[in-house]
Scaffold this motif. Structure first.
Motif, short mmCIF file in Angstrom:
data_model
loop_
_atom_site.label_atom_id
_atom_site.label_comp_id
_atom_site.label_asym_id
_atom_site.label_seq_id
_atom_site.Cartn_x
_atom_site.Cartn_y
_atom_site.Cartn_z
N MET A 196 28.57 34.29 43.50
CA MET A 196 29.29 34.38 42.23
C MET A 196 30.74 34.07 42.50
O MET A 196 31.33 34.54 43.44
CB MET A 196 29.13 35.79 41.66
CG MET A 196 30.04 36.08 40.49
SD MET A 196 29.78 37.71 39.82
CE MET A 196 28.50 37.33 38.67
N LYS A 226 34.87 33.91 41.35
CA LYS A 226 35.74 34.86 40.66
C LYS A 226 36.07 34.42 39.23
O LYS A 226 36.74 35.14 38.52
CB LYS A 226 37.01 35.09 41.47
CG LYS A 226 37.97 33.93 41.52
CD LYS A 226 39.19 34.33 42.30
CE LYS A 226 40.29 33.31 42.09
NZ LYS A 226 41.52 33.70 42.71
N ASN A 278 34.23 34.50 36.72
CA ASN A 278 33.62 35.42 35.76
C ASN A 278 34.44 36.70 35.61
O ASN A 278 34.14 37.50 34.74
CB ASN A 278 32.20 35.78 36.19
CG ASN A 278 31.28 34.59 36.13
OD1 ASN A 278 31.56 33.60 35.46
ND2 ASN A 278 30.18 34.67 36.85
N LEU A 279 35.43 36.88 36.45
CA LEU A 279 36.26 38.07 36.42
C LEU A 279 37.67 37.71 35.96
O LEU A 279 38.16 36.62 36.24
CB LEU A 279 36.36 38.70 37.82
CG LEU A 279 35.06 39.12 38.48
CD1 LEU A 279 35.31 39.48 39.92
CD2 LEU A 279 34.44 40.29 37.75
N ASP A 337 39.44 40.91 39.61
CA ASP A 337 39.32 40.29 40.92
C ASP A 337 40.19 41.02 41.95
O ASP A 337 39.78 41.23 43.09
CB ASP A 337 39.70 38.81 40.86
CG ASP A 337 39.32 38.08 42.14
OD1 ASP A 337 38.14 38.18 42.54
OD2 ASP A 337 40.20 37.45 42.73
N LYS A 380 28.94 42.13 37.74
CA LYS A 380 29.80 41.06 38.25
C LYS A 380 30.78 41.59 39.30
O LYS A 380 31.13 40.89 40.24
CB LYS A 380 30.54 40.35 37.11
CG LYS A 380 31.44 41.22 36.26
CD LYS A 380 32.01 40.42 35.10
CE LYS A 380 32.90 41.29 34.22
NZ LYS A 380 33.44 40.51 33.10
N ALA A 431 28.71 42.09 42.54
CA ALA A 431 28.45 40.80 43.17
C ALA A 431 29.70 40.26 43.87
O ALA A 431 29.62 39.73 44.99
CB ALA A 431 27.95 39.80 42.13
N ARG A 432 30.86 40.40 43.24
CA ARG A 432 32.10 39.87 43.84
C ARG A 432 32.49 40.65 45.10
O ARG A 432 32.90 40.07 46.10
CB ARG A 432 33.24 39.93 42.81
CG ARG A 432 34.56 39.44 43.32
CD ARG A 432 34.56 37.97 43.63
NE ARG A 432 35.91 37.56 44.02
CZ ARG A 432 36.18 36.60 44.85
NH1 ARG A 432 35.21 35.89 45.38
NH2 ARG A 432 37.42 36.31 45.15
#
Length: 145
Positions: free
Chosen positions: A1, A3, A5-6, A11, A51, A54-55
């Motif tokens: 994934m 970053k 999506n953040l 992040d 998310k 996952a990060r």
């Protein structure tokens, strides 16, 4: 994934967690404002987001990969130096390569022994004793043979 999506603060929160910060500290250092125990509560909520999970896992995997590659690369380089030392018939370089590899892998630890003298004042006064110059020279000047 990735970053993407953040948002930026999320992040930075993930980076803080991956570096080993406590959740509340990572939350505050990411730029969130918290009063009372809000940092603990909100960080606890955020750490459960898929998310974010996952990060953090991605960042931890990258860090583990970097450290493993670094050690493997150094060991391989030292193996090459050892082969070169054998080819050049240079035993001291070979020993240095082997010791470098052993230190890198944690098999050899450099230690220094530190000795110290602790001088404490006496509880009761004692008489003062002074040495004469001749006595001091007899006791402390190195003898020549």
């Amino acid at each position: 994934m990735s970053k993407s999506n953040l948002n930026t603060r999320q992040d930075r929160f993930c980076l803080g967690l991956a570096e080993g910060l406590p959740q509340s500290r990572a939350y505050i250092e990411a730029g969130y404002i918290a009063r009372g125990n809000a940092a603990e509560v909100e960080a606890s909520k955020m750490v459960r987001l898929p998310k974010v999970i996952a990060r953090v896992a991605e960042l931890q995997a990258l860090a583990a990969q970097r450290s493993a590659v670094t050690i493997d690369t150094l060991v391989a380089e030292l193996d090459g130096m050892l082969r070169l030392a054998h080819e050049c018939e240079n035993p001291s370089a070979g020993v240095s390569a082997v010791m470098g590899k052993a230190k890198l892998l944690g098999l050899v630890v450099d230690r220094a022994e530190v000795a110290s003298t602790v001088r404490k004042p006496m509880r009761e006064a004692t008489e003062v004793k002074q040495m004469s110059l001749e006595e001091w020279q007899r006791r402390f000047v190195p003898q020549r043979h």
